[in-house]
Scaffold this active site. Structure first.
Site, PDB file in Angstrom:
ATOM      1  N   LYS A 117       0.863  -1.187   0.000  1.00  0.00           N
ATOM      2  CA  LYS A 117       0.000   0.000   0.000  1.00  0.00           C
ATOM      3  C   LYS A 117       0.892   1.227   0.000  1.00  0.00           C
ATOM      4  O   LYS A 117       2.034   1.177   0.462  1.00  0.00           O
ATOM      5  CB  LYS A 117      -0.885   0.012   1.260  1.00  0.00           C
ATOM      6  CG  LYS A 117      -2.109   0.884   1.137  1.00  0.00           C
ATOM      7  CD  LYS A 117      -3.243   0.150   0.450  1.00  0.00           C
ATOM      8  CE  LYS A 117      -4.477   1.024   0.328  1.00  0.00           C
ATOM      9  NZ  LYS A 117      -5.662   0.253  -0.072  1.00  0.00           N
TER      10      LYS A 117
HETATM   11  P1  NAD Z   1     -13.076   7.861  -2.511  1.00  0.00           P
HETATM   12  O1  NAD Z   1     -12.040   8.896  -2.267  1.00  0.00           O
HETATM   13  O2  NAD Z   1     -13.567   7.644  -3.896  1.00  0.00           O
HETATM   14  O3  NAD Z   1     -14.384   8.164  -1.587  1.00  0.00           O
HETATM   15  C1  NAD Z   1     -14.297   8.284  -0.201  1.00  0.00           C
HETATM   16  C2  NAD Z   1     -15.678   8.671   0.332  1.00  0.00           C
HETATM   17  O4  NAD Z   1     -15.642   8.639   1.760  1.00  0.00           O
HETATM   18  C3  NAD Z   1     -16.130  10.068  -0.050  1.00  0.00           C
HETATM   19  O5  NAD Z   1     -17.522  10.067  -0.355  1.00  0.00           O
HETATM   20  C4  NAD Z   1     -15.880  10.879   1.221  1.00  0.00           C
HETATM   21  O6  NAD Z   1     -16.741  12.010   1.338  1.00  0.00           O
HETATM   22  C5  NAD Z   1     -16.170   9.837   2.273  1.00  0.00           C
HETATM   23  N1  NAD Z   1     -15.536  10.151   3.566  1.00  0.00           N
HETATM   24  C6  NAD Z   1     -14.236  10.426   3.798  1.00  0.00           C
HETATM   25  N2  NAD Z   1     -14.037  10.662   5.110  1.00  0.00           N
HETATM   26  C7  NAD Z   1     -15.237  10.503   5.702  1.00  0.00           C
HETATM   27  C8  NAD Z   1     -15.690  10.618   7.049  1.00  0.00           C
HETATM   28  N3  NAD Z   1     -14.845  10.937   8.025  1.00  0.00           N
HETATM   29  N4  NAD Z   1     -17.005  10.389   7.303  1.00  0.00           N
HETATM   30  C9  NAD Z   1     -17.866  10.076   6.301  1.00  0.00           C
HETATM   31  N5  NAD Z   1     -17.484   9.948   5.017  1.00  0.00           N
HETATM   32  C10 NAD Z   1     -16.200  10.180   4.721  1.00  0.00           C
HETATM   33  O7  NAD Z   1     -12.494   6.510  -1.881  1.00  0.00           O
HETATM   34  P2  NAD Z   1     -12.821   5.003  -2.297  1.00  0.00           P
HETATM   35  O8  NAD Z   1     -11.857   4.598  -3.351  1.00  0.00           O
HETATM   36  O9  NAD Z   1     -14.275   4.866  -2.508  1.00  0.00           O
HETATM   37  O10 NAD Z   1     -12.385   4.233  -0.972  1.00  0.00           O
HETATM   38  C11 NAD Z   1     -13.254   4.130   0.163  1.00  0.00           C
HETATM   39  C12 NAD Z   1     -12.787   2.984   1.037  1.00  0.00           C
HETATM   40  O11 NAD Z   1     -12.781   1.775   0.263  1.00  0.00           O
HETATM   41  C13 NAD Z   1     -11.376   3.096   1.606  1.00  0.00           C
HETATM   42  O12 NAD Z   1     -11.332   2.469   2.874  1.00  0.00           O
HETATM   43  C14 NAD Z   1     -10.529   2.291   0.629  1.00  0.00           C
HETATM   44  O13 NAD Z   1      -9.319   1.824   1.178  1.00  0.00           O
HETATM   45  C15 NAD Z   1     -11.495   1.164   0.327  1.00  0.00           C
HETATM   46  N6  NAD Z   1     -11.229   0.452  -0.918  1.00  0.00           N
HETATM   47  C16 NAD Z   1     -11.192   1.101  -2.110  1.00  0.00           C
HETATM   48  C17 NAD Z   1     -10.962   0.370  -3.274  1.00  0.00           C
HETATM   49  C18 NAD Z   1     -10.991   1.016  -4.641  1.00  0.00           C
HETATM   50  O14 NAD Z   1     -10.952   0.272  -5.637  1.00  0.00           O
HETATM   51  N7  NAD Z   1     -11.093   2.324  -4.764  1.00  0.00           N
HETATM   52  C19 NAD Z   1     -10.741  -1.008  -3.212  1.00  0.00           C
HETATM   53  C20 NAD Z   1     -10.801  -1.646  -1.977  1.00  0.00           C
HETATM   54  C21 NAD Z   1     -11.050  -0.897  -0.836  1.00  0.00           C
END
Ligand code: NAD
Length: 427
Positions: A117
């Protein structure tokens, strides 16, 4: 100090943070390792940690420094694989935990990768697009010594996307004098990206939800869904549930919490967000206090934002049937115990959000073979891999009378340590 410089993470007061949670999860799963137990310490120490300084020129001519990381937790089963996060609170212990969860996830789902990561401690909203590009390129060149298509393959995570992956791919390719599409995944389609990658994590969350629901006799049609985080993962998961007849009734983002018991139109909320309009101005729901989000009665609750959201402080008030961890590390071990005691099925991150890395694996395979698949092929294979893995975990958890998380960690630790055992210790 210039306010644009973020504090180095070693000045963080919070100690081990998410890495401590990861260690507890490993401990809960390792009592059954038998003859592999002698290697368990391997999982409690990342293989390689790189901390880099990223100086960039700002648009006004000043120079700002940011701290960046790439952690390779374990590469026993294959090259490192894991996303890159741009966030003001990123710190070393968080990136270590996220890398550890990638090792477990890749082993659970059976893709031939280890866990890694990366992250940069920056609030990207404070940077202009040219500044963001310079930051991305300098970060890529700094970690360029440890990444590569057969070494460690980054992907998007919080606040990173296809555009940033394109800059990373280009920077690495320029450093090596040859276009290397397979060095990152989650790229635009025109640069070797895979069909279906953008929605893959959310789609995988839905496949797990659908498969879990079938086990407990819960219909998807009409089911109430609450989602925390409406980014890449939360948005796509909500869309898949809505397409299957479920009803999105609450959404929480960093801007606030929306609620509508009659249902929120996912496409309209997505368009509202794409137009960068304030959440509170969305006409199809009402703003409610953030703390109330966790008490809304639902059939599916999907944390899809950040770590440590479901804790001992709110887990006891959660009223849902299935908690699907779209985010990495949203639930603390104490909260896990409370949820289990209340009969809530927790589908852990290491399977629930594995759809992203599964299609990243497909993308890497397609890039290496220069042969690209249709969206139907991608989605069909994703569905089969995810539902087979989920069914296997469900049976293992029932047989051992443990939670799905402990069953997943047990399976993954065995797979990783068996690979390490067979390879032996170098030199
Ligand atoms: P992103 O940046 O696209 O979206 C993040 C979202 O979370 C936004 O809507 C933001 O407003 C919200 N957010 C952030 N802080 C917050 C808080 N304190 N309270 C409420 N909402 C909050 O990110 P993403 O890619 O969707 O990733 C989200 C999660 O999924 C992370 O934990 C990431 O590690 C995990 N993840 C992502 C992927 C991927 O393919 N993008 C894959 C596996 C896991």
């Amino acid at each position: 100090m210039n306010p644009i410089h973020a504090l180095p993470s070693y000045l963080e007061p919070e100690g081990v943070g998410s890495w401590g949670v990861f260690l507890q999860q490993v401990d809960r799963a390792t009592s059954t390792l038998g003859e592999l137990a002698y290697l368990v310490e391997t999982l409690k120490r990342p293989k390689r940690i790189l901390i880099v300084d990223i100086p960039i020129k700002l648009d006004d001519g000043r120079v700002a420094h940011f701290e960046g990381y790439r952690v390779q937790h374990n590469t026993s089963r294959g090259p490192g694989k894991g996303g890159v996060r741009f966030h003001q609170d990123v710190c070393l212990s968080e990136v270590m935990a996220l890398a550890g969860w990638m090792s477990i996830k890749n082993a659970v789902i059976g893709v031939p990768f280890g866990g890694a990561k990366g992250g940069v401690r920056v609030d990207p909203r404070q940077l202009s697009e040219p500044e963001l590009e310079r930051l991305t390129r300098r970060y890529t060149s700094e970690i360029g010594i440890v990444i590569g298509p057969d070494k460690d393959i980054p992907a998007p995570d919080v606040n990173t996307n296809e555009k940033i992956m394109a800059w990373m791919m280009d920077t690495y390719s320029m450093m090596h004098g040859a276009t290397s599409t397979a060095v990152v995944t989650g790229k635009p389609l025109s640069l070797g990206g895979s069909r279906g990658r953008r929605d893959a994590t959310g789609r995988g969350v839905f496949v797990c939800g659908r498969t879990a629901a079938a086990k407990i006799g819960l219909p998807i049609a009409g089911a109430r869904v609450c989602v925390q985080g409406f980014g890449n993962v939360g948005n796509a998961a909500a869309r898949c549930f809505a397409e299957a007849g479920a009803k999105l009734i609450a959404v929480q983002t960093v801007e606030g919490t929306l609620h509508n018991p009659a249902g929120i139109d996912v496409a309209k909320l997505g368009a509202h967000q794409d137009a960068r309009r304030p959440l509170g101005e969305f006409a199809g729901a009402t703003l409610i206090p953030d703390a109330a989000f966790w008490e809304i009665e639902s059939e599916f609750l999907i944390p899809a934002a950040l770590e440590n959201q479901v804790t001992a402080a709110n887990a006891g008030r959660i009223r849902t049937r299935v908690l699907l961890e779209g985010a990495n590390g949203p639930t603390t071990p104490e909260a896990d115990d409370l949820l289990a005691a209340n009969g809530i099925v927790v589908v852990p991150d290491v399977i629930a959000n594995a759809g992203g890395v599964t299609v990243s694996y497909f993308e890497w395979v397609q890039d290496i073979s220069s042969y690209f698949w249709t969206e139907e092929e991608v989605n069909g294979r994703l569905d089969k891999i995810m539902s087979d893995a989920f069914n296997g975990l469900w049976e293992a958890a029932a047989a051992a009378r443990v939670t799905l998380r402990t069953a997943a960690f047990t399976l993954a630790c065995r797979r990783i340590l068996e690979a390490r055992h067979l390879r032996g210790l170098y030199p």
